[in-house]
Structure formats: structure tokens, C-alpha cells
Design a protein around this motif. Structure first.
Motif, short mmCIF file in Angstrom:
data_model
loop_
_atom_site.label_atom_id
_atom_site.label_comp_id
_atom_site.label_asym_id
_atom_site.label_seq_id
_atom_site.Cartn_x
_atom_site.Cartn_y
_atom_site.Cartn_z
N VAL A 56 29.96 94.48 36.58
CA VAL A 56 30.22 94.88 35.36
C VAL A 56 28.92 95.23 34.59
O VAL A 56 27.69 94.63 34.99
CB VAL A 56 30.69 93.22 34.60
N ALA A 57 29.17 96.26 33.82
CA ALA A 57 27.88 96.58 32.99
C ALA A 57 28.18 97.00 31.48
O ALA A 57 29.56 96.99 31.03
CB ALA A 57 27.21 97.90 33.71
N GLY A 101 32.04 109.39 38.32
CA GLY A 101 31.83 108.67 39.56
C GLY A 101 31.11 109.04 40.89
O GLY A 101 30.85 108.76 41.85
N SER A 102 30.71 110.50 40.41
CA SER A 102 30.06 111.18 41.80
C SER A 102 28.46 110.94 41.63
O SER A 102 28.06 111.17 42.78
CB SER A 102 30.32 112.72 41.51
N GLU A 103 28.05 110.31 40.69
CA GLU A 103 26.65 110.03 40.63
C GLU A 103 26.42 108.58 41.16
O GLU A 103 27.06 107.44 40.90
CB GLU A 103 26.09 109.94 39.19
N PRO A 126 24.90 101.60 37.95
CA PRO A 126 25.17 101.93 39.47
C PRO A 126 26.68 102.30 39.83
O PRO A 126 27.49 101.87 38.87
CB PRO A 126 24.34 100.87 40.43
N ASP A 127 26.65 102.98 41.02
CA ASP A 127 28.05 103.50 41.27
C ASP A 127 29.06 102.21 41.77
O ASP A 127 30.16 102.54 41.59
CB ASP A 127 27.99 104.66 42.21
N VAL A 129 29.36 99.52 39.95
CA VAL A 129 30.10 98.71 38.73
C VAL A 129 31.50 99.15 38.82
O VAL A 129 31.99 100.57 38.55
CB VAL A 129 29.25 99.24 37.60
N LYS A 130 32.55 98.34 38.64
CA LYS A 130 33.79 98.43 38.44
C LYS A 130 34.54 98.47 37.10
O LYS A 130 35.53 99.12 36.49
CB LYS A 130 34.43 97.41 39.25
N LEU A 131 33.69 97.68 36.14
CA LEU A 131 33.95 97.54 34.65
C LEU A 131 32.89 97.77 33.82
O LEU A 131 31.89 97.25 34.16
CB LEU A 131 34.63 96.11 34.65
N ILE A 132 33.08 98.76 32.79
CA ILE A 132 31.98 98.86 31.88
C ILE A 132 32.63 98.43 30.33
O ILE A 132 33.61 98.98 30.10
CB ILE A 132 31.49 100.44 31.89
N LEU A 133 31.67 97.77 29.85
CA LEU A 133 32.10 97.23 28.43
C LEU A 133 31.20 97.94 27.24
O LEU A 133 30.08 98.07 27.44
CB LEU A 133 31.42 95.72 28.39
N VAL A 134 31.89 98.68 26.74
CA VAL A 134 31.35 99.72 25.95
C VAL A 134 31.38 99.36 24.21
O VAL A 134 32.70 99.18 23.81
CB VAL A 134 32.19 101.29 25.89
N GLU A 135 30.34 98.92 23.59
CA GLU A 135 30.60 98.12 22.47
C GLU A 135 29.97 98.95 21.42
O GLU A 135 28.82 99.66 21.68
CB GLU A 135 29.90 96.71 22.51
N GLY A 136 30.48 98.93 20.31
CA GLY A 136 29.86 99.27 18.97
C GLY A 136 30.96 99.73 17.84
O GLY A 136 32.01 99.30 18.00
#
Length: 217
Positions: A56-57, A101-103, A126-127, A129-136
Motif C-alpha cells: 500500500v502507498a 504499471g510498466s515502470e 514501486p511496482d 504496490v497493489k493499492l494507492i491511497l490518493v488523498e487531497g
């Protein structure tokens, strides 16, 4: 569809359910200034890390603040934090790279609140990571150019905090940074709270309304 109103445990469960799907997933977490987005996301990351370490990131919208020099050129420095003071295209571009997801590693910017500037390439996602928390504040805002983010999230969350509590928290924040009463008045009623009303009234409906547990902040 009526949004589901949840506490923190239910928020963790909803986020955790995405970990079992195929591909990388994204959660958009919005809220007014002072609603506790960063604290909530850090808590959520910590809770998810217990069962999914390293998967998670966090991608903070604040990393895409225009630099103060740019805001001065725009005549918008006193209104830093308003919707037009962010590099929305930069955020969209980074999200597309993360979705592709290619990087193997994507560097993202992070806002340094003590310095009041964005630090480029300050966090690596890094690649694996399965879940990204986008906050704002504005990740669900339903107006150009922010509406370019529509459809990018697998789950959306709005943090619900009464305006009187937002005012209390924001006043404490600006007092901590040593602002004068006149400066605080401008921050609160000239910028932060009007921006908060924009978020509350102008965002797309979220899948989940998160109401913070008492004492969570």
C-alpha cells in the motif's frame, strides 16, 4: 446510489477488500481543509500494512502545489491551496503512469508543510504496490480541470467534518505556525473555509462517507 456512511473499521474493511482483486487499485480520499485527510490516510495505511506489508502507498495531492514563485507570477500566492493553485495535469500524468504499471519505480512529489513547498521525487512507489491511497481536497471536484480525475478511482471516500470543527482545527494549525490574527482571519474566511465549501458542494458523490471516530484526531 446513496453513499454508505462508515467509521474507521468499516473504512479499513472496504479498502482491504480491494487488495484481493486483479491489478493495481486506487482509492480517492477527499475532504475539506482541516478534515484530517493526511492523518486518516496514514492510519489507513498502518492498518492495511498489518496484513499487506509493502503493498500500500500514499499519493498526496498536495505534492502538486505550484511553487510560490509561480503563484506570485499568477497573483495567487495569498490564495495558495485554492483549486487553481495546483498542477492538476501533473497529478493526472502521475496517476496514468501508476495505472500503466510498466515502470518498476515511479517517483512522486510530497508537500513539506514546514517549508510550505513541494519536494519533487520525494517518495518512490514501486511496482509491487497493489493499492494507492490518493488523498487531497479536490480529487473528487466536479469541474475542469479536476474532472480529468473522474473514473480513475476504484473506490471514493469523502471525509465529513462539520464546519465549526474545521474552523477550530484550522485556527489551531495557523496559530502553531505563528500567524497574526489578521493573517489567520484571511486564511480561514478568505481561503480555507471557502475552499472547504467548494469541496463539500462541488465534489462528485463519493462511494463512502467517512465520519471520524471520536478522538481519532
Amino acid at each position: 446510489m446513496v453513499a454508505q456512511s462508515v467509521g474507521f473499521d468499516e473504512l479499513v474493511q472496504a479498502a482491504g477488500a480491494l487488495m484481493f482483486g486483479a491489478g493495481r487499485k486506487f482509492i480517492g480520499i477527499a475532504g475539506a481543509p482541516g478534515s484530517g485527510k493526511s492523518t486518516t490516510v496514514e492510519r489507513l495505511l498502518e492498518a492495511l500494512e498489518e496484513d499487506h506489508p509493502g503493498q500500500v502507498a500514499i499519493l498526496p495531492m498536495d505534492g502538486f502545489h505550484y511553487d510560490d514563485a509561480v503563484l506570485h507570477q499568477m497573483g495567487r500566492r495569498p490564495w495558495k491551496g485554492a483549486p487553481d493553485t495546483f498542477d492538476v495535469g501533473g497529478l493526472v500524468s502521475v496517476l496514468r503512469r501508476l495505472k500503466d504499471g510498466s515502470e518498476t519505480r515511479v517517483a512522486v512529489p510530497v508537500f513539506d508543510r514546514d517549508l510550505e513547498i513541494s519536494r519533487g521525487s520525494a517518495r518512490i512507489i514501486p511496482d509491487d504496490v497493489k493499492l494507492i491511497l490518493v488523498e487531497g481536497n479536490y480529487v473528487l471536484l466536479d469541474r475542469t480541470p479536476w474532472d480529468a480525475l473522474a473514473g480513475m478511482f476504484d473506490l471514493t471516500v469523502m471525509i465529513d467534518v462539520p464546519e465549526e470543527e474545521l474552523r477550530r482545527r484550522l485556527r489551531a494549525r495557523w496559530e502553531h505556525f505563528g500567524l497574526t490574527e489578521d493573517q489567520i482571519a484571511h486564511k480561514l474566511d478568505g481561503n480555507d473555509l471557502p475552499n472547504g465549501r467548494d469541496v463539500i458542494q462541488g465534489s462528485r458523490p463519493a462511494d463512502i462517507i467517512y465520519r471520524q471516530d471520536e478522538g481519532s484526531l
